[in-house]
Design a protein around this motif. Structure first.
Motif, PDB file in Angstrom:
ATOM      1  N   ALA A 620      12.136 -18.534  -3.563  1.00 54.74           N
ATOM      2  CA  ALA A 620      11.259 -19.487  -3.886  1.00 54.74           C
ATOM      3  C   ALA A 620      10.621 -20.164  -2.859  1.00 54.74           C
ATOM      4  N   SER A 621      11.293 -19.855  -1.460  1.00 52.72           N
ATOM      5  CA  SER A 621      10.493 -20.249  -0.246  1.00 52.72           C
ATOM      6  C   SER A 621       9.345 -19.390   0.255  1.00 52.72           C
ATOM      7  N   ARG A 622       8.883 -18.412  -0.767  1.00 54.33           N
ATOM      8  CA  ARG A 622       7.711 -17.596  -0.079  1.00 54.33           C
ATOM      9  C   ARG A 622       7.033 -17.438  -1.469  1.00 54.33           C
ATOM     10  N   PRO A 623       6.277 -18.630  -1.752  1.00 56.98           N
ATOM     11  CA  PRO A 623       5.287 -18.539  -2.979  1.00 56.98           C
ATOM     12  C   PRO A 623       3.922 -17.620  -2.601  1.00 56.98           C
ATOM     13  N   VAL A 624       3.332 -17.124  -3.714  1.00 57.24           N
ATOM     14  CA  VAL A 624       1.769 -16.659  -3.719  1.00 57.24           C
ATOM     15  C   VAL A 624       1.228 -17.887  -4.320  1.00 57.24           C
ATOM     16  N   LEU A 625       0.055 -18.307  -3.792  1.00 64.21           N
ATOM     17  CA  LEU A 625      -0.752 -19.213  -4.403  1.00 64.21           C
ATOM     18  C   LEU A 625      -2.215 -18.910  -4.371  1.00 64.21           C
ATOM     19  N   GLY A 626      -2.738 -18.953  -5.650  1.00 65.21           N
ATOM     20  CA  GLY A 626      -4.125 -18.722  -5.518  1.00 65.21           C
ATOM     21  C   GLY A 626      -5.000 -20.017  -5.302  1.00 65.21           C
ATOM     22  N   ALA A 702      10.982 -29.824   7.495  1.00 57.90           N
ATOM     23  CA  ALA A 702      10.644 -28.363   7.214  1.00 57.90           C
ATOM     24  C   ALA A 702       9.392 -27.902   7.791  1.00 57.90           C
ATOM     25  N   SER A 703       8.981 -26.618   7.655  1.00 57.66           N
ATOM     26  CA  SER A 703       7.320 -26.272   8.116  1.00 57.66           C
ATOM     27  C   SER A 703       7.192 -25.118   7.039  1.00 57.66           C
ATOM     28  N   LEU A 704       5.793 -24.961   6.954  1.00 60.60           N
ATOM     29  CA  LEU A 704       5.148 -23.919   6.197  1.00 60.60           C
ATOM     30  C   LEU A 704       4.293 -23.041   6.829  1.00 60.60           C
ATOM     31  N   THR A 705       4.270 -21.744   6.625  1.00 60.78           N
ATOM     32  CA  THR A 705       3.725 -20.827   7.659  1.00 60.78           C
ATOM     33  C   THR A 705       2.829 -20.005   6.652  1.00 60.78           C
ATOM     34  N   VAL A 706       1.574 -19.326   7.048  1.00 61.81           N
ATOM     35  CA  VAL A 706       0.854 -18.507   6.333  1.00 61.81           C
ATOM     36  C   VAL A 706       1.355 -16.927   6.629  1.00 61.81           C
ATOM     37  N   VAL A 707       1.954 -16.300   5.890  1.00 59.47           N
ATOM     38  CA  VAL A 707       2.475 -14.985   6.099  1.00 59.47           C
ATOM     39  C   VAL A 707       1.242 -13.906   5.846  1.00 59.47           C
ATOM     40  N   SER A 708       0.564 -14.273   4.939  1.00 59.38           N
ATOM     41  CA  SER A 708      -0.701 -13.232   4.797  1.00 59.38           C
ATOM     42  C   SER A 708      -1.557 -13.847   3.854  1.00 59.38           C
ATOM     43  N   LEU A 709      -2.770 -13.565   3.874  1.00 58.24           N
ATOM     44  CA  LEU A 709      -3.783 -14.080   3.070  1.00 58.24           C
ATOM     45  C   LEU A 709      -5.078 -13.051   2.631  1.00 58.24           C
ATOM     46  N   ASP A 710      -5.665 -13.262   1.603  1.00 56.96           N
ATOM     47  CA  ASP A 710      -6.565 -12.293   1.005  1.00 56.96           C
ATOM     48  C   ASP A 710      -7.680 -13.178   0.611  1.00 56.96           C
ATOM     49  N   LEU A 717       0.315 -15.837   0.723  1.00 53.56           N
ATOM     50  CA  LEU A 717       1.580 -15.957   0.890  1.00 53.56           C
ATOM     51  C   LEU A 717       2.034 -16.884   1.948  1.00 53.56           C
ATOM     52  N   LEU A 718       2.886 -17.881   1.489  1.00 56.38           N
ATOM     53  CA  LEU A 718       3.383 -18.782   2.079  1.00 56.38           C
ATOM     54  C   LEU A 718       4.728 -18.724   2.572  1.00 56.38           C
ATOM     55  N   GLU A 719       5.415 -19.342   3.524  1.00 57.04           N
ATOM     56  CA  GLU A 719       6.910 -19.053   3.849  1.00 57.04           C
ATOM     57  C   GLU A 719       7.295 -20.533   4.417  1.00 57.04           C
ATOM     58  N   GLY A 720       8.285 -21.044   3.514  1.00 58.57           N
ATOM     59  CA  GLY A 720       8.833 -22.385   4.186  1.00 58.57           C
ATOM     60  C   GLY A 720      10.249 -21.991   4.782  1.00 58.57           C
ATOM     61  N   SER A 721      10.399 -23.269   5.798  1.00 58.24           N
ATOM     62  CA  SER A 721      11.731 -22.763   6.405  1.00 58.24           C
ATOM     63  C   SER A 721      12.048 -24.242   6.914  1.00 58.24           C
ATOM     64  N   GLY A 722      13.384 -24.285   7.120  1.00 60.00           N
ATOM     65  CA  GLY A 722      13.679 -25.775   7.698  1.00 60.00           C
ATOM     66  C   GLY A 722      14.907 -26.432   6.552  1.00 60.00           C
ATOM     67  N   THR A 723      15.019 -27.574   6.907  1.00 58.23           N
ATOM     68  CA  THR A 723      15.752 -28.663   6.089  1.00 58.23           C
ATOM     69  C   THR A 723      15.232 -28.632   4.719  1.00 58.23           C
ATOM     70  N   GLY A 724      16.185 -28.471   3.574  1.00 57.74           N
ATOM     71  CA  GLY A 724      15.837 -28.401   2.252  1.00 57.74           C
ATOM     72  C   GLY A 724      15.459 -27.249   1.678  1.00 57.74           C
ATOM     73  N   LEU A 725      14.972 -26.142   2.417  1.00 60.17           N
ATOM     74  CA  LEU A 725      14.405 -24.963   2.039  1.00 60.17           C
ATOM     75  C   LEU A 725      15.339 -23.666   2.143  1.00 60.17           C
ATOM     76  N   GLU A 726      16.769 -24.044   2.394  1.00 57.64           N
ATOM     77  CA  GLU A 726      17.797 -23.038   2.502  1.00 57.64           C
ATOM     78  C   GLU A 726      18.419 -22.777   1.151  1.00 57.64           C
ATOM     79  N   ASN A 727      18.417 -21.495   0.849  1.00 52.13           N
ATOM     80  CA  ASN A 727      19.247 -20.827  -0.180  1.00 52.13           C
ATOM     81  C   ASN A 727      18.694 -21.391  -1.477  1.00 52.13           C
TER      82      ASN A 727
END
Length: 799
Positions: A620-626, A702-710, A717-727
């Motif tokens: 859930a911490s790595r969603p794909v969004l259009g 927490a923070s959000l990173t763009v892992v890939s884009l089209d 494809l986003l990746e969240g990390s940090g407080t509240g985004l574990e497990n």
């Protein structure tokens, strides 16, 4: 192969020029040159056949050391697609056009009689021009390394564009170029008529060719529309794309020319109009070629070719055709005799003139919109036109096809499809009205009592059709007029078809074509104006949902025997169950996402299921969004608004580039805008480019990173990390489809097919009539099965 292919091209060009010179000598009185002219026609045809045979042989032999073969073919193509790949690029498509033109030229030898030197000179001059373009593009060039200039022999080619890897790719382009090649024949006859001052005989000789060009070009438009509907997944069959329009305009002018030539053959009128239309047809055909192949549509159409070094040649050839035609026409203007038409409004003469004017007005409107990228490129014109037309119509400043592109700064623009949707329907309704009444009228005058009597039952049917349409929720006034008017037209033309059928089946072609157009109009209204809105379903495997009376169950993402991915759905309407399997997969060789809808046709409607995406099982911490989509990532609600491209960094010349993802984040009632981005930077140590991922910090730690884009599909494809985004829990896979129901779409295909069949019937009729007329006898058309031999008699032509 380069030397052999080039030699054959030069030989074909030399034979075409020999024909031009020889027939020019014949026109000047040298009868001995006629033999050389005819030899040149046949030799040029033989040369073109050898050129194209060699090209196909190179494709079938997988000669990837040839640049053209490497660009459009690959090992995974079967035999038929390997052959079809030969016309996927510019030189191959020119060649197949030239091939049909060479065949047509050979058929005209001896058959065109006194017009032979004039028509063949024009045709072979045009063929020579097209061959020069092929020589410039030369499909036999070897593949060379861009840096060393050494010959390359790759193990595999780049392959065919996935959008072209379709059955209709095998049929549609050759049929289109038959239409283009046949459009050259009336042009050549018109030039011959003007030079010879023979303003009537040419119509008899050219009319079958005009009908043939109209039929093949109409068939090409049908195949192209069905190709788009079946393959592209956007849910339509005509998108008013500039390249589509550029082929439609010559077909409309051919329609006007056919009606004018029929009138001239019957009563000798419209001589100047028909000569002008015949000249205009081929000018618009080549203008379409210029628009398609010059690169002016690069930012406005998915069909456009790149110029590839022939821009100046295309412009010169087009100017020569247009200026030469205009000069010749006005040179003979005073010499062309005029025959007065009927002064009665309710006459077929008057309605033919009104129909021709209506066709030309439609062609002018479409041509204006289609030519806007060229017109607006004139210095000082673009910005003025953009402000004026932008106040009334939606414009495309170069970003409609690709929202990530930058608008043109010089004022260039095109008109969006809505321009045509606003302007052409009222004109189409006028044509339907003329098509309803015209066939019932006499050439010079009409008996009003008989006319009203013939209109009774078609009028009743039109009223009933309007009532039925209102009962099924057709409320738009223009749509009601179309349904009623088209039904009226079907009725009146059916009356005439039944009357005419008594005189032989070859006489029904025009009425059948009219009925087909009316049927198509009803289908277009139903399938576009009253289609259900495209609605998305997003389902996990085993989940179900109901939409438009159907239940959809997602069975999962599967691979077919060719390892192409499909979204597998079971669909049920309560009485029957079937499978919908739209294609969605990555073409690794070309780096493109390939989609193909799943269409299920029923009697009254089509169920159109288009793939919109597949999200595999993920964290859930790595969603794909259009673009425009929203998702939850732990305590955050994130919406992807679009890309932000740093154009300044791109234009700096340093090799750096930055693409940001513009996000709206909602957290504990507070909304904020953030932008994680990916930077392409040059490593100062290695001088190589590397990717740097810069996250966006969020409140709460927490923070959000763009892992890939089209950018093509506008997804990230986003990746969240940090407080509240574990497990966070695992999100199941989801298949996303766009569903719509399109009523009466089958009438579009049925109507066009009826029109084309009517055209081919008319072609046979006019060929038989023309052969007999030129032989000095009258023909009695066969009433039974088709006969290709004129049945000559002395009792005259039937009604």
């Amino acid at each position: 192969m380069y030397l052999l292919g080039t030699f054959l091209l030069v030989m074909s060009l030399a034979m075409a020029l020999l024909t031009v010179v020889s027939y020019a000598l014949v026109i000047r009185g040298n009868r001995l040159a006629l033999t050389y002219g005819r030899f040149g026609v046949y030799a040029s045809l033989a040369g073109v056949v050898m050129v194209y045979s060699l090209l196909i042989t190179l494709f079938v032999a997988r000669r990837f050391d040839i640049e053209y073969v490497n660009n459009y073919s690959s090992l995974d193509l079967n035999f038929f697609f390997t052959v079809a790949a030969s016309w996927a690029g510019q030189p191959g498509s020119f060649l197949i056009w030239i091939l049909w033109g060479a065949i047509a030229a050979a058929l005209l030898v001896r058959r065109s009689k006194h017009f032979e030197p004039y028509t063949l000179l024009v045709i072979q001059a045009i063929q020579a021009g097209l061959l020069i373009f092929v020589l410039i593009l030369n499909p036999f060039k070897p593949l060379l390394d861009a840096t060393t200039g050494l010959a390359l022999t790759p193990a595999d080619g780049r392959g065919l564009n996935p959008l072209l890897h379709n059955f209709w790719m095998i049929i549609h382009p050759p049929v289109l170029f038959i239409g283009y090649a046949l459009s050259m024949i009336p042009f050549a006859f018109a030039v011959g008529a003007l030079v010879r001052r023979d303003y009537d005989t040419w119509v008899t000789r050219a009319l079958p060719w005009v009908i043939g060009a109209w039929s093949f070009l109409g068939l090409a438009l049908l195949l192209g529309g069905y190709w788009a509907y079946e393959t592209l997944g956007w849910g339509g069959y005509w998108g008013w794309d500039p390249v589509e329009n550029s082929s439609l305009v010559p077909w409309i002018i051919l329609t006007a020319l056919m009606h004018g030539m029929v009138q001239q053959r019957s009563h000798g009128g419209l001589r100047k109009t028909n000569l002008a239309l015949a000249l205009t047809v081929y000018v618009t055909v080549f203008y379409a070629t210029f628009l398609t192949r010059s690169g002016v549509y690069a930012n406005f159409s998915v069909h456009s070719f790149v110029a590839e070094g022939i821009f100046e040649g295309l412009v010169a050839f087009l100017v020569l055709l247009a200026v030469g035609s205009i000069a010749l026409f006005f040179w003979r203007w005073r010499d062309i005799p005029a025959n007065p038409l009927s002064d009665k409004f309710f006459s077929r003469d008057s309605f033919f003139v009104l129909a021709i004017l209506s066709f030309l007005l439609v062609a002018l409107v479409i041509s204006t919109g289609t030519s806007m990228p060229v017109i607006s490129a004139i210095p000082g014109v673009g910005h003025t036109l953009q402000g004026w037309m932008g106040a009334t119509f939606e414009i495309d400043d170069g970003t409609l096809m690709n929202p990530q592109a930058q608008p043109f700064e010089d004022g260039r623009f095109s008109l969006a499809p809505s321009f045509y949707q606003q302007t052409t329907p009222p004109l189409g309704l006028v044509i339907i009205v003329l098509m309803t009444l015209g066939p019932l009228m006499g050439w010079r005058d009409s008996n009003m009592r008989n006319l009203l009597r013939a209109l009774r039952w078609p009028a009743v049917a039109a009223v009933l059709a309007a009532i039925v349409a209102m009962f099924i929720d057709v409320r738009d006034l223009l749509s009601l007029f179309y349904v009623s008017g088209a039904t009226f037209a079907i009725g009146t033309n059916l009356v005439m078809l039944l009357r005419t059928l008594k005189g032989g089946w070859l006489r029904i072609g025009g009425y059948l074509a009219h009925m087909g157009f009316a049927v198509m109009a009803i289908g277009m209204i139903g399938s576009s104006a009253y289609a259900t809105p495209e609605t998305r379903l997003s389902l996990a495997p085993g989940e179900s949902a109901r939409l438009f009376g159907y239940e959809f169950i997602f069975n999962g993402y599967q691979l077919d025997e060719e390892q192409h991915g499909v979204l597998d759905f079971s669909v049920s309407d309560g009485t029957r169950t079937f499978t919908a399997r739209p294609y969605l997969y990555e073409n690794q060789q070309m780096g493109l996402t390939t989609t193909q809808p799943s269409i299920h046709s029923f009697f009254w409607h089509d169920l159109y299921v288009s793939p919109a995406g597949y999200d595999p099982e993920r964290d859930a911490s790595r969603p794909v969004l259009g673009q425009g989509e929203t998702t939850s990532i732990g305590p955050y609600i994130v919406t992807f608004n679009g890309f932000n491209l740093d154009t300044a960094a791109m234009s700096s010349g340093t090799g750096n580039m930055q693409v940001g993802a513009q996000l709206t984040v909602l957290y504990e009632g507070e909304q904020l805008e953030v932008e994680p981005y990916v930077r392409v930077a040059v490593n100062p140590t290695t001088a190589e480019q590397e990717l740097i991922y810069v996250p966006a910090e969020l409140p709460g730690g927490a923070s959000l990173t763009v892992v890939s884009l089209d950018p093509a599909s506008r997804r990230i494809l986003l990746e969240g990390s940090g407080t509240g985004l574990e497990n966070l829990p695992v999100i199941p896979a989801k298949g996303v489809i766009a569903v719509s129901v399109k009523p009466l779409v089958v009438l579009v295909w049925v109507g066009v097919i009826m029109s084309i069949v009517g055209g081919f019937i008319a072609l046979v009729r006019r060929y038989l009539e023309g052969s007999a007329m030129l032989a000095g006898v009258r023909v009695r058309l066969p009433k039974g099965l088709p006969s290709w031999t004129p049945r000559l008699g002395s009792r005259g032509v039937g009604k």
